[in-house]
Design an enzyme around this catalytic site. Structure first.
Site, PDB file in Angstrom:
ATOM      1  N   HIS A  29      38.287  20.509 -69.330  1.00  0.00           N
ATOM      2  CA  HIS A  29      36.984  20.349 -69.963  1.00  0.00           C
ATOM      3  C   HIS A  29      36.770  18.920 -70.462  1.00  0.00           C
ATOM      4  O   HIS A  29      35.664  18.389 -70.385  1.00  0.00           O
ATOM      5  CB  HIS A  29      36.858  21.330 -71.128  1.00  0.00           C
ATOM      6  CG  HIS A  29      35.505  21.362 -71.761  1.00  0.00           C
ATOM      7  ND1 HIS A  29      34.405  21.916 -71.149  1.00  0.00           N
ATOM      8  CD2 HIS A  29      35.062  20.898 -72.959  1.00  0.00           C
ATOM      9  CE1 HIS A  29      33.352  21.799 -71.932  1.00  0.00           C
ATOM     10  NE2 HIS A  29      33.715  21.174 -73.041  1.00  0.00           N
ATOM     11  N   HIS A  53      27.808  25.388 -71.976  1.00  0.00           N
ATOM     12  CA  HIS A  53      28.442  26.224 -72.995  1.00  0.00           C
ATOM     13  C   HIS A  53      28.603  27.616 -72.395  1.00  0.00           C
ATOM     14  O   HIS A  53      28.065  28.604 -72.905  1.00  0.00           O
ATOM     15  CB  HIS A  53      27.613  26.240 -74.279  1.00  0.00           C
ATOM     16  CG  HIS A  53      28.354  25.667 -75.440  1.00  0.00           C
ATOM     17  ND1 HIS A  53      28.344  26.222 -76.696  1.00  0.00           N
ATOM     18  CD2 HIS A  53      29.165  24.588 -75.540  1.00  0.00           C
ATOM     19  CE1 HIS A  53      29.093  25.505 -77.517  1.00  0.00           C
ATOM     20  NE2 HIS A  53      29.594  24.508 -76.833  1.00  0.00           N
TER      21      HIS A  53
END
Length: 719
Positions: free
Chosen positions: A34, A85
């Site tokens: 990430h 998200h």
């Protein structure tokens, strides 16, 4: 998710010792997929990110792009950023989506810009499933509550349903900010001796390990086991942070800034000083905390929201404190910028001591095997056209999105000239001098999973062209773009092959369009028990036009109807279409225009002509659904198409690079597209309030009222 053995060996060799427990967790998060883009980094060099309009390109919290205002005394610019998200929004759809909005807004603040618009691109499993509707309801409510409370309009986006997102929905949020380049701040630490000041909410234990959580597949028990990794948002504090940031920038008190997102304080502060080739001394005990008894790992890695890390000259610290106090925000001087390592102490003990550049940029990229996707053999269904038309008009993937966007305040800020429900939004960037009408900033965002599932490379090219066509339909010329590249587990060669293909396709088409990709986000490991998601290249693209008055999508009942881009008589492919998704079958993906940049430029010119009454691009559901979206109870359409061998492809094929134009100057449109793309006169608008289509001996007919009822499937199911 513990450190991999190879990573631990590399870290131990560089430090000359075993990492401390705090260092291990910090490296685990900063070296996660990430944060470090270990699987995607080798591919991202394909994107062209430079251009004379690009002020700040990839690598900062947001990109900065200059606007062609024509005023030499003002260097007006916008910021562009996009974030995912995804995993948090599956575990907790409300807070996951809300904090996605908060994070991308703070990325905008950290560049010195004021946020002026949001877009949201949402992807869920089959709409008929109750759990899908639960996720959709929570995500939309989270976006609406947060965006509405902070006063930033959500003006556009996209919504798609596909079985590949059954166990792993996607929530991609983009933000546009506005600034004069004299106010520009970056995330690059400037000089040793400056103080590091934390402003905003107190640090709690929410969001712990969020970066590593986003870098692994979702487990079947993720909704309960991973809930502590989801942040909890407070939009009212974010609004105070927005206004305090404006004053801090106005008074020139900030040397550099970074918002606290992935990996929390550790990520923001380490990346800030590493970018400046410097280090930091941080006292974790000085951080203002929400919960008693927090340990150094929790303080360093918690992803509590509404926090900013500022680099401040020593003489300005007290003024920063005073402004934070005025806005009722917490403020802590947590350390200073130094020459040397990045160090953190807690209760007098050193818990981190490592080179900042090694923490932030030391993760090695992976060299992963990839298998190229294979296009399926042709296998077409054969429903009658009337049945197909009724099914597609009422499909959740082509239905009205009004249920979603009416929950958003898309007019706050008084800049929204054209809002959700159109091909693209248009914002009014007002002329400060008052001498002219200013410029219109058009925004389009989204992807189409049916396209990229059918052919990742060609589908991604089509996504880029579709967004550019959306801008051109409102008379805007593309300026720049950011991408959010979503994929499954890259360790699977087939999945990684599809992901590589969408990068290749998206980069290639953006280059063909001469649109620099100035930033973005990568989200991998979007797998669940249901399998990997389709490779999903969300693109958020902006364009500019003179003035704000763009042609509508709805017909006005005053002119001829022209299809620019052709009926696909020589290319009747249905691959990636909603027609195949609803009725089964397979086909190759259609060929795209030879010169997409010229097509987009010609469409923008036509959209700006006084003779043009309405423009709508042809995409999801094909020509038939495009026409259905254009008719109103006051204005209908009579369409006649003769001598066509493949009626289904003509009506329901989804090749991008086409648009329907309502005009009283068809010769002018034909002249504009001469040598660029074919133009077919397909009928005329009427005052009948119905859509009538005749194709040889086949006929379709439906009133605008009935079409609207069929397109309200989201309202019917969600209310």
């Amino acid at each position: 998710m513990p450190l991999a053995d190879d990573d631990r060996r590399r870290i131990t060799e560089r430090l000359g010792r075993e990492p401390t427990p705090t260092e291990s967790v910090l490296f685990e998060n900063l070296w996660s997929e990430h944060c470090a883009y270990r699987s995607s980094r080798p591919l991202l060099t394909e994107f062209e990110s430079e251009g004379e309009q690009v002020v700040v390109g990839p690598g900062d919290d947001a990109a900065v792009v200059g606007l062609p205002t024509g005023d030499e005394t003002t260097d007006l610019a916008i910021t562009l950023g996009i974030e995912s998200h995804n995993h948090p929004s599956f575990v907790d759809p409300y807070d996951g989506a809300a904090t996605g909005v908060g994070g991308i807004v703070r990325d905008t603040l950290s560049m010195g810009a004021y946020p002026i618009a949001l877009t949201d691109s949402l992807y869920f499993g089959d709409f008929d499933r109750e759990h899908t509707r639960y996720l959709l309801d929570g995500v939309v409510e989270g976006i609406a509550d947060y965006g509405n409370a902070i006063g930033v309009p959500t003006v556009g986006g996209s919504l798609a349903f596909h079985p590949g997102y059954e166990g792993n929905p996607l929530v991609n949020v983009a933000c546009v900010g506005l600034l004069d380049t004299e106010r520009l701040v970056t995330a690059e630490a400037q000089r040793p001796g400056n103080q590091l000041v934390l402003v905003g909410n107190a640090t709690g234990r929410d969001g712990l390990g969020g970066a590593s959580f986003a870098s692994e597949d979702l487990a079947e028990d993720a909704e309960t086991e991973d809930r502590p990794a989801v942040q909890v948002g407070d939009p009212y504090t974010e609004k105070l942070l927005i206004e305090s940031n404006e004053q801090l920038i106005d008074e020139e008190l900030i040397e550099s800034a970074r918002d606290l997102g992935a990996a929390g304080l550790g990520g923001a502060s380490a990346e800030l000083v590493a970018k400046g080739g410097l280090g930091a001394d941080i006292d974790l005990g000085a951080v203002h905390q929400r919960e008693p008894g927090m340990n150094p790992i929790e303080i360093l890695l918690a992803e509590s929201q509404e926090r900013m890390c500022y680099e401040v000259a020593p003489e300005n610290v007290e003024r920063v404190r005073a402004i934070a106090d005025r806005f009722d925000l917490g403020c802590s001087v947590i350390g200073e910028v130094v020459e040397g390592n990045y160090t953190c102490s807690f209760d007098g003990d050193a818990v981190v001591d490592a080179p900042a550049e090694f923490l932030a940029d030391g993760a090695p990229a992976y060299d992963l095997p990839a298998e190229s996707p294979v296009e399926p053999d042709r296998d077409l269904p054969s429903p009658d056209l009337e049945t197909a038309f009724g099914e597609l008009v009422g499909s959740p993937n082509t239905a009205s999105r009004e249920w979603v966007y009416r929950q958003y305040d898309h007019e706050v800020g008084l800049r929204t000239a054209r809002g959700p429900g159109d091909d693209s939004a248009v914002l009014a960037i007002h002329d400060a001098s008052g001498d002219g009408a200013g410029i219109g900033l058009a925004l389009s965002a989204g992807a189409e999973p049916n396209w990229t599932a059918a052919n990742p490379a060609a589908g991604a090219r089509a996504v880029a062209l579709e967004n550019a066509t959306n801008l051109a339909a409102k008379g805007a010329t593309p300026l720049a773009a950011v991408d959010c590249l979503n994929g499954g587990n890259p360790e699977n060669p087939g999945t990684y092959g599809g992901f590589s293909a969408i990068v290749d396709g998206l980069a290639g088409m953006c280059a063909d369009l001469d649109v620099p990709v100035v930033g973005g986000n990568v989200s991998l490991y979007n797998d669940s028990a249901a399998g990997p998601i389709p490779p999903t290249p969300t693109l958020a693209m902006v364009g500019v036009r003179e003035g704000y008055e763009a042609p509508p999508t709805a017909l006005r009942g005053v002119g001829d109807l022209l299809l620019v881009g052709g009926l696909d008589g020589d290319d009747p492919a249905l691959g990636g279409s909603e027609y195949l998704a609803r009725f089964g079958g397979a086909d190759r993906f259609p060929n795209l225009p030879d010169d997409p940049q010229e097509f987009v430029a010609a469409l923008a010119r036509v959209a700006n002509e006084e003779a043009t009454a309405a423009v709508h691009d042809v995409s999801h559901g094909g020509l038939a659904v495009t026409l259905a979206e254009m008719v109103t109870p006051e204005a209908g359409a009579r369409i006649e198409i003769d001598d066509y061998e493949n009626p289904a492809a003509a009506l329901f094929g989804e090749r991008p690079g086409r648009a329907v134009v309502e005009t009283d100057d068809p010769e002018g449109v034909e002249e504009a597209f001469d040598g660029v793309a074919p133009v077919d006169v397909i009928g005329r608008s009427t005052d009948s309030g119905r859509l009538d289509v005749r194709m040889d001996d086949e006929r379709l007919s439906m009133t605008a009222t009935t079409i609207a009822e069929r397109r309200s499937v989201l309202d019917a199911a969600m209310e």
